[in-house]
Design an enzyme around this catalytic site. Structure first.
Site, PDB file in Angstrom:
ATOM      1  N   TYR A  17      30.716   0.635  82.342  1.00 43.15           N
ATOM      2  CA  TYR A  17      31.330  -0.406  81.514  1.00 43.15           C
ATOM      3  C   TYR A  17      32.483   0.140  80.684  1.00 43.15           C
ATOM      4  O   TYR A  17      32.633  -0.213  79.518  1.00 43.15           O
ATOM      5  CB  TYR A  17      30.272  -1.057  80.603  1.00 43.15           C
ATOM      6  CG  TYR A  17      29.413  -2.045  81.349  1.00 43.15           C
ATOM      7  CD1 TYR A  17      29.901  -3.328  81.612  1.00 43.15           C
ATOM      8  CD2 TYR A  17      28.159  -1.699  81.814  1.00 43.15           C
ATOM      9  CE1 TYR A  17      29.134  -4.242  82.326  1.00 43.15           C
ATOM     10  CE2 TYR A  17      27.387  -2.597  82.531  1.00 43.15           C
ATOM     11  CZ  TYR A  17      27.882  -3.864  82.784  1.00 43.15           C
ATOM     12  OH  TYR A  17      27.124  -4.764  83.489  1.00 43.15           O
ATOM     13  N   TYR A 144      21.618 -12.323  81.941  1.00 44.38           N
ATOM     14  CA  TYR A 144      21.948 -11.025  82.527  1.00 44.38           C
ATOM     15  C   TYR A 144      20.652 -10.400  83.024  1.00 44.38           C
ATOM     16  O   TYR A 144      19.710 -10.204  82.258  1.00 44.38           O
ATOM     17  CB  TYR A 144      22.606 -10.099  81.506  1.00 44.38           C
ATOM     18  CG  TYR A 144      22.864  -8.730  82.081  1.00 44.38           C
ATOM     19  CD1 TYR A 144      23.956  -8.510  82.925  1.00 44.38           C
ATOM     20  CD2 TYR A 144      22.004  -7.672  81.832  1.00 44.38           C
ATOM     21  CE1 TYR A 144      24.172  -7.259  83.490  1.00 44.38           C
ATOM     22  CE2 TYR A 144      22.222  -6.415  82.396  1.00 44.38           C
ATOM     23  CZ  TYR A 144      23.306  -6.227  83.223  1.00 44.38           C
ATOM     24  OH  TYR A 144      23.516  -4.990  83.793  1.00 44.38           O
ATOM     25  N   ASP A 238      11.720 -11.813  82.769  1.00 47.78           N
ATOM     26  CA  ASP A 238      12.446 -10.548  82.731  1.00 47.78           C
ATOM     27  C   ASP A 238      12.341 -10.002  81.308  1.00 47.78           C
ATOM     28  O   ASP A 238      13.139 -10.339  80.435  1.00 47.78           O
ATOM     29  CB  ASP A 238      13.907 -10.769  83.137  1.00 47.78           C
ATOM     30  CG  ASP A 238      14.740  -9.495  83.035  1.00 47.78           C
ATOM     31  OD1 ASP A 238      14.213  -8.471  82.551  1.00 47.78           O
ATOM     32  OD2 ASP A 238      15.921  -9.537  83.428  1.00 47.78           O
ATOM     33  N   LYS A 267      13.793  -0.408  80.333  1.00 49.27           N
ATOM     34  CA  LYS A 267      14.239  -0.015  78.984  1.00 49.27           C
ATOM     35  C   LYS A 267      13.184   0.674  78.109  1.00 49.27           C
ATOM     36  O   LYS A 267      13.016   1.876  78.202  1.00 49.27           O
ATOM     37  CB  LYS A 267      14.864  -1.225  78.292  1.00 49.27           C
ATOM     38  CG  LYS A 267      16.108  -1.710  79.035  1.00 49.27           C
ATOM     39  CD  LYS A 267      17.109  -2.423  78.169  1.00 49.27           C
ATOM     40  CE  LYS A 267      18.446  -2.526  78.839  1.00 49.27           C
ATOM     41  NZ  LYS A 267      18.733  -3.810  79.439  1.00 49.27           N
TER      42      LYS A 267
END
Ligand SMILES: *Cc1c(COP(=O)(O)O)cnc(C)c1O
Length: 428
Positions: A17, A144, A238, A267
């Site tokens: 990114y 996302y 999610d 994560k």
């Protein structure tokens, strides 16, 4: 004379990114401890975004380090087809105990995007194995779910996905049921559910992270899930970002009475230590793959599936997640965020403040908003100059800290957000 990490990096690395032509040089980090990162040139930053939302217990946590190091000296990796090992068995047992009761099986992968890919493939093959032509996925606008092709397909179409547009499969997008818009979403979902081709609904529960910490209520989510489940449509939570305490409970789904069919984690799963993904499924989904017919197998796997070291990191993280002090820290941060948000109410420069548990987001009042707004870079730099790592999403700045962050460190972060507000007020 040695060159700095930052200089050497610029000759060889390509960062995520990051527009490599115009980005400032990367900052060399040599060490982390608690919520603090230490740089090679002697500076310190409070990691107020948990290093892209992964670090939940603080950096270089001694308990996780010890467990990982033991595992490295015992078994570093073994093929997970035809073999198993203690960390994978114990982790599955312990994760399932923390999840909604219907979650019955654990499938390992490497990261959040793969956890989502696995869930999507399981959902589609669930119908395929039964000879049913249900192939359409429903997702939220602005969502996302990751950067691989399937995950991109169920994510918001944006400048990020533009070059790949023609290879993304079609998805039915629903507006996010933010406060005041609940009925619009419900009505659109009901219309979609009249169709025969809907396979599954995938969602970020309670908070859409990358969309700018967009939040909606557990009540409306429960209602949407109830509608889907009444029609037999699979629902996929999610929890890659929301899992392991972010929303103030261990999981966002702990706020719901409905149970998802599939869940995705990554994560915080290893405390931010190792790359690991987990997809969990209900017994019914698992059963739909059982057959004498080999073609009904779930043909998916990764070389590092259920890596023992990553599983060990996750087990050590779970030791900390299961402690009473874990929940106390979530409450402490939630209360602190709420108090700070109240002081901002109605102040110039503030459009809106949103909070769910340990996530606080401030949307600044600016003219035209976009991810590339130059204000974003100014805000980012202002925070760094003041020893805090905050990564604004356009005109939205959020705190999403490791739960070990001290009250004094939180005050410092809030102070920087106040300075950001002043900068916004001056600029507009
Ligand atoms: C970060 C994220 C992903 C992707 O995870 P990666 O590990 O970055 O591939 C998927 N879903 C959500 C909700 C996320 O926040």
């Amino acid at each position: 004379m040695h060159n700095s990490l930052s200089e050497r990096d610029q000759l060889v690395n390509w960062h995520p990114y990051t527009q490599m032509q115009t980005a400032p040089p990367p900052i060399g980090i040599t060490r982390g401890e608690g919520a603090v990162l230490f740089t090679e040139d002697g500076r310190e930053f409070i990691d107020a975004v948990s290093s892209w939302w992964v670090n939940i217990h603080g950096h270089a946590h001694p308990h996780i380090a010890e467990r990982v190091s033991q595992q490295l000296r015992t078994l570093e990796h073994v093929i997970f087809a035809g073999f198993t090992h203690a960390p994978a068995v114990e982790l599955a047992e312990r994760v399932l105990k923390l999840l909604p009761q219907n979650q019955a099986r654990v499938f390992y992968s490497d990261n959040g995007s793969t956890a989502v890919e696995v869930a999507l493939k399981m959902a589609l093959q669930f119908w395929f194995n039964q000879g049913k032509d249900k192939t359409k996925i429903i997702a939220f606008e602005g969502s996302y779910h990751g950067d691989t092709f399937g995950a991109m397909s169920v994510s918001e179409r944006s400048v990020f996905t533009r070059p790949f547009q023609q290879y993304l499969f079609e998805v039915e997008f629903l507006p996010v049921p933010v406060p005041g818009e609940e009925e619009l979403t419900t009505a659109q979902l009901e219309k979609l559910l009249d169709r025969e081709d809907i396979a599954a609904f995938i969602f970020e529960p309670l908070v859409l992270g990358t969309a700018g910490m967009v939040m909606y209520s557990p009540e409306v989510l429960d209602h949407l899930l109830e509608l889907c489940r009444a029609k037999g449509i699979l629902v996929i939570a999610d929890e890659v970002m929301t899992g392991f305490g972010r929303t103030g409970k261990r999981f966002a789904c702990d706020y719901l009475s409905q149970e998802p069919d599939l869940m995705c984690f990554s994560k915080g799963l290893t405390g931010g230590t190792m790359a690991l993904g987990v997809t969990t499924s209900s017994q019914a989904i698992y059963d739909s793959f059982l057959s004498e017919d080999k073609t009904k197998t779930f043909f998916h796997g990764h070389s590092y599936t259920a890596n023992p070291v990553a599983c060990a990191a996750s087990l050590a993280s779970l030791d900390l997640v299961e402690k009473q002090s874990f929940l106390e820290n979530l409450d402490r941060i939630s209360v602190s965020h709420a108090a700070f948000a109240r002081t901002l109410e109605g102040k110039p420069g503030i459009k809106v403040c949103r909070q769910t548990g340990t996530i606080l987001a401030i949307e600044f009042e600016v003219g035209q908003t976009s991810y590339f707004h130059s204000l974003r870079d100014q805000l980012y730099n202002l925070a760094l100059e003041n020893g805090v790592l905050l990564r604004p999403l356009g005109n939205i700045v959020y705190v999403l800290p490791p739960y070990c962050i001290t009250n004094a460190q939180l005050e410092k972060v809030y102070g920087v957000m106040e300075q950001m507000r002043n900068l916004v007020v001056q600029a507009f």
